[in-house]
Write a protein that holds these residues in place. Structure first.
Motif, PDB file in Angstrom:
ATOM      1  N   ARG A 112     -37.278 -15.068 -82.912  1.00  0.00           N
ATOM      2  CA  ARG A 112     -37.469 -15.777 -83.223  1.00  0.00           C
ATOM      3  C   ARG A 112     -36.765 -16.351 -84.888  1.00  0.00           C
ATOM      4  O   ARG A 112     -36.239 -16.925 -85.173  1.00  0.00           O
ATOM      5  CB  ARG A 112     -39.018 -16.577 -83.461  1.00  0.00           C
ATOM      6  CG  ARG A 112     -38.777 -17.594 -82.145  1.00  0.00           C
ATOM      7  CD  ARG A 112     -39.910 -18.402 -81.764  1.00  0.00           C
ATOM      8  NE  ARG A 112     -41.439 -18.551 -82.158  1.00  0.00           N
ATOM      9  CZ  ARG A 112     -42.173 -17.315 -81.856  1.00  0.00           C
ATOM     10  NH1 ARG A 112     -42.636 -16.967 -80.736  1.00  0.00           N
ATOM     11  NH2 ARG A 112     -43.481 -16.885 -81.999  1.00  0.00           N
ATOM     12  N   ASN A 113     -37.262 -15.292 -85.150  1.00  0.00           N
ATOM     13  CA  ASN A 113     -36.660 -14.985 -86.814  1.00  0.00           C
ATOM     14  C   ASN A 113     -36.169 -14.081 -86.570  1.00  0.00           C
ATOM     15  O   ASN A 113     -36.625 -12.936 -86.773  1.00  0.00           O
ATOM     16  CB  ASN A 113     -37.990 -15.481 -87.717  1.00  0.00           C
ATOM     17  CG  ASN A 113     -38.413 -16.415 -87.939  1.00  0.00           C
ATOM     18  OD1 ASN A 113     -37.839 -17.931 -87.690  1.00  0.00           O
ATOM     19  ND2 ASN A 113     -40.040 -17.116 -87.874  1.00  0.00           N
ATOM     20  N   THR A 114     -35.180 -13.639 -87.906  1.00  0.00           N
ATOM     21  CA  THR A 114     -35.582 -11.989 -88.605  1.00  0.00           C
ATOM     22  C   THR A 114     -36.392 -11.607 -90.072  1.00  0.00           C
ATOM     23  O   THR A 114     -36.963 -12.831 -90.328  1.00  0.00           O
ATOM     24  CB  THR A 114     -33.670 -12.413 -88.857  1.00  0.00           C
ATOM     25  OG1 THR A 114     -33.846 -13.196 -89.928  1.00  0.00           O
ATOM     26  CG2 THR A 114     -32.566 -12.896 -87.616  1.00  0.00           C
ATOM     27  N   VAL A 115     -35.625 -10.410 -90.016  1.00  0.00           N
ATOM     28  CA  VAL A 115     -36.491 -10.207 -91.546  1.00  0.00           C
ATOM     29  C   VAL A 115     -36.100 -10.822 -92.775  1.00  0.00           C
ATOM     30  O   VAL A 115     -35.080 -10.574 -92.939  1.00  0.00           O
ATOM     31  CB  VAL A 115     -36.238  -8.270 -91.885  1.00  0.00           C
ATOM     32  CG1 VAL A 115     -36.970  -7.785 -92.726  1.00  0.00           C
ATOM     33  CG2 VAL A 115     -36.757  -7.934 -90.428  1.00  0.00           C
ATOM     34  N   PRO A 116     -36.400 -11.632 -93.569  1.00  0.00           N
ATOM     35  CA  PRO A 116     -36.532 -11.628 -94.399  1.00  0.00           C
ATOM     36  C   PRO A 116     -35.829 -10.777 -95.543  1.00  0.00           C
ATOM     37  O   PRO A 116     -35.998  -9.710 -96.047  1.00  0.00           O
ATOM     38  CB  PRO A 116     -37.622 -13.100 -95.610  1.00  0.00           C
ATOM     39  CG  PRO A 116     -38.431 -12.407 -93.909  1.00  0.00           C
ATOM     40  CD  PRO A 116     -38.425 -12.332 -93.388  1.00  0.00           C
ATOM     41  N   PRO A 117     -34.554 -11.619 -96.343  1.00  0.00           N
ATOM     42  CA  PRO A 117     -33.973 -10.928 -96.924  1.00  0.00           C
ATOM     43  C   PRO A 117     -34.314 -10.166 -98.230  1.00  0.00           C
ATOM     44  O   PRO A 117     -34.358  -8.802 -98.223  1.00  0.00           O
ATOM     45  CB  PRO A 117     -32.374 -10.874 -97.288  1.00  0.00           C
ATOM     46  CG  PRO A 117     -32.576 -12.025 -96.269  1.00  0.00           C
ATOM     47  CD  PRO A 117     -33.687 -12.694 -95.464  1.00  0.00           C
ATOM     48  N   GLU A 118     -35.335 -11.122 -98.567  1.00  0.00           N
ATOM     49  CA  GLU A 118     -35.958 -10.420-100.101  1.00  0.00           C
ATOM     50  C   GLU A 118     -37.694  -9.209 -98.997  1.00  0.00           C
ATOM     51  O   GLU A 118     -37.952  -8.617-100.503  1.00  0.00           O
ATOM     52  CB  GLU A 118     -36.516 -11.172-100.891  1.00  0.00           C
ATOM     53  CG  GLU A 118     -37.480 -12.290-100.355  1.00  0.00           C
ATOM     54  CD  GLU A 118     -37.560 -13.103 -99.037  1.00  0.00           C
ATOM     55  OE1 GLU A 118     -38.133 -13.762 -98.839  1.00  0.00           O
ATOM     56  OE2 GLU A 118     -35.994 -13.439 -98.352  1.00  0.00           O
ATOM     57  N   ARG A 119     -37.301  -9.643 -98.366  1.00  0.00           N
ATOM     58  CA  ARG A 119     -38.815  -8.227 -97.441  1.00  0.00           C
ATOM     59  C   ARG A 119     -37.792  -6.963 -97.054  1.00  0.00           C
ATOM     60  O   ARG A 119     -38.826  -5.911 -96.159  1.00  0.00           O
ATOM     61  CB  ARG A 119     -39.743  -8.768 -96.589  1.00  0.00           C
ATOM     62  CG  ARG A 119     -40.222  -9.756 -97.975  1.00  0.00           C
ATOM     63  CD  ARG A 119     -40.924 -10.839 -96.731  1.00  0.00           C
ATOM     64  NE  ARG A 119     -41.845 -12.060 -97.932  1.00  0.00           N
ATOM     65  CZ  ARG A 119     -43.201 -12.061 -97.818  1.00  0.00           C
ATOM     66  NH1 ARG A 119     -43.758 -11.283 -97.320  1.00  0.00           N
ATOM     67  NH2 ARG A 119     -43.443 -12.727 -98.547  1.00  0.00           N
ATOM     68  N   TYR A 120     -36.458  -6.731 -96.908  1.00  0.00           N
ATOM     69  CA  TYR A 120     -35.999  -5.743 -95.979  1.00  0.00           C
ATOM     70  C   TYR A 120     -36.552  -3.966 -97.284  1.00  0.00           C
ATOM     71  O   TYR A 120     -37.190  -2.947 -96.036  1.00  0.00           O
ATOM     72  CB  TYR A 120     -34.556  -5.376 -96.453  1.00  0.00           C
ATOM     73  CG  TYR A 120     -33.801  -6.721 -95.977  1.00  0.00           C
ATOM     74  CD1 TYR A 120     -34.335  -6.939 -94.572  1.00  0.00           C
ATOM     75  CD2 TYR A 120     -32.494  -6.868 -96.141  1.00  0.00           C
ATOM     76  CE1 TYR A 120     -33.539  -8.139 -94.320  1.00  0.00           C
ATOM     77  CE2 TYR A 120     -31.783  -7.723 -96.027  1.00  0.00           C
ATOM     78  CZ  TYR A 120     -31.908  -8.209 -94.550  1.00  0.00           C
ATOM     79  OH  TYR A 120     -31.272  -9.528 -93.902  1.00  0.00           O
ATOM     80  N   LEU A 121     -36.530  -3.855 -97.840  1.00  0.00           N
ATOM     81  CA  LEU A 121     -36.659  -3.536 -99.003  1.00  0.00           C
ATOM     82  C   LEU A 121     -38.677  -2.690 -98.522  1.00  0.00           C
ATOM     83  O   LEU A 121     -39.127  -1.394 -97.825  1.00  0.00           O
ATOM     84  CB  LEU A 121     -37.371  -2.612-100.501  1.00  0.00           C
ATOM     85  CG  LEU A 121     -37.511  -1.643-100.812  1.00  0.00           C
ATOM     86  CD1 LEU A 121     -36.470  -0.792-100.663  1.00  0.00           C
ATOM     87  CD2 LEU A 121     -37.301  -1.237-103.039  1.00  0.00           C
ATOM     88  N   ALA A 122     -39.776  -3.269 -98.501  1.00  0.00           N
ATOM     89  CA  ALA A 122     -41.238  -3.938 -97.896  1.00  0.00           C
ATOM     90  C   ALA A 122     -41.176  -3.197 -96.378  1.00  0.00           C
ATOM     91  O   ALA A 122     -41.916  -2.243 -95.624  1.00  0.00           O
ATOM     92  CB  ALA A 122     -41.752  -4.725 -98.489  1.00  0.00           C
ATOM     93  N   PHE A 123     -40.040  -3.487 -95.783  1.00  0.00           N
ATOM     94  CA  PHE A 123     -40.488  -3.758 -93.916  1.00  0.00           C
ATOM     95  C   PHE A 123     -39.842  -2.043 -94.257  1.00  0.00           C
ATOM     96  O   PHE A 123     -40.278  -1.212 -93.308  1.00  0.00           O
ATOM     97  CB  PHE A 123     -39.197  -3.855 -93.344  1.00  0.00           C
ATOM     98  CG  PHE A 123     -40.033  -5.863 -92.815  1.00  0.00           C
ATOM     99  CD1 PHE A 123     -40.170  -5.432 -91.660  1.00  0.00           C
ATOM    100  CD2 PHE A 123     -40.088  -6.563 -93.754  1.00  0.00           C
ATOM    101  CE1 PHE A 123     -41.083  -7.197 -90.911  1.00  0.00           C
ATOM    102  CE2 PHE A 123     -41.003  -8.090 -93.084  1.00  0.00           C
ATOM    103  CZ  PHE A 123     -41.158  -7.792 -91.875  1.00  0.00           C
ATOM    104  N   ALA A 124     -39.125  -1.188 -94.585  1.00  0.00           N
ATOM    105  CA  ALA A 124     -38.632  -0.071 -94.821  1.00  0.00           C
ATOM    106  C   ALA A 124     -39.377   1.407 -95.138  1.00  0.00           C
ATOM    107  O   ALA A 124     -40.320   1.406 -94.277  1.00  0.00           O
ATOM    108  CB  ALA A 124     -36.937   0.372 -95.102  1.00  0.00           C
ATOM    109  N   ARG A 125     -40.495   0.208 -96.010  1.00  0.00           N
ATOM    110  CA  ARG A 125     -41.411   1.118 -96.459  1.00  0.00           C
ATOM    111  C   ARG A 125     -42.372   1.515 -95.790  1.00  0.00           C
ATOM    112  O   ARG A 125     -42.871   2.878 -95.065  1.00  0.00           O
ATOM    113  CB  ARG A 125     -41.553   1.369 -98.171  1.00  0.00           C
ATOM    114  CG  ARG A 125     -40.720   1.411 -99.223  1.00  0.00           C
ATOM    115  CD  ARG A 125     -41.087   1.021-100.333  1.00  0.00           C
ATOM    116  NE  ARG A 125     -40.248   1.044-101.321  1.00  0.00           N
ATOM    117  CZ  ARG A 125     -40.152   0.846-102.569  1.00  0.00           C
ATOM    118  NH1 ARG A 125     -40.992  -0.407-103.066  1.00  0.00           N
ATOM    119  NH2 ARG A 125     -39.315   1.425-103.508  1.00  0.00           N
TER     120      ARG A 125
END
Length: 120
Positions: A59-72
């Protein structure tokens, strides 16, 4: 531009397929780490686990401003995570950045969408 379409934008079937693939990717990484949706939400600074659920079901995608947080949080090198996100949300940009033969990659994208999903 006559005949121009953006198959991965909006609510098209292709966009839905790519969002689902991104959701499966995130879910697979989360489960591999033994995290709940609530654990991941907290780790990436989201208030509600339902935000993670919405990503995982497309329904949604990963918010771009949180890419680094998701990767970590998911234990993936940031460049690896970003490459995968691009492959699933903007395969043309991924082809420009990562393909050995950009012309062939673009030709494949033009003929294979919406059925082509990059597995990884």
């Amino acid at each position: 531009m006559a005949g121009y379409s953006r198959p991965l934008m909006g609510r098209s079937e292709a966009a839905s397929e790519y969002k689902l693939a991104l959701g499966r990717y995130v879910r697979g990484l989360r489960e591999k780490r033994g995290m709940t949706q609530a654990d991941l939400a907290k780790a990436v600074g989201m208030t509600y686990y339902t935000a993670i659920s919405a990503i995982e079901v497309g329904r949604n995608t990963v918010p771009p401003e949180r890419y680094l947080a998701f990767a970590r949080a998911l234990g993936v090198p940031p460049q690896t995570f970003m490459r995968r996100v691009l492959q699933l949300t903007n395969p043309w940009a991924a082809a420009m950045l990562f393909a050995d033969d950009v012309e062939q990659a673009f030709a494949s994208l033009s003929t294979e969408l919406p059925t082509r999903l990059v597995e990884g």
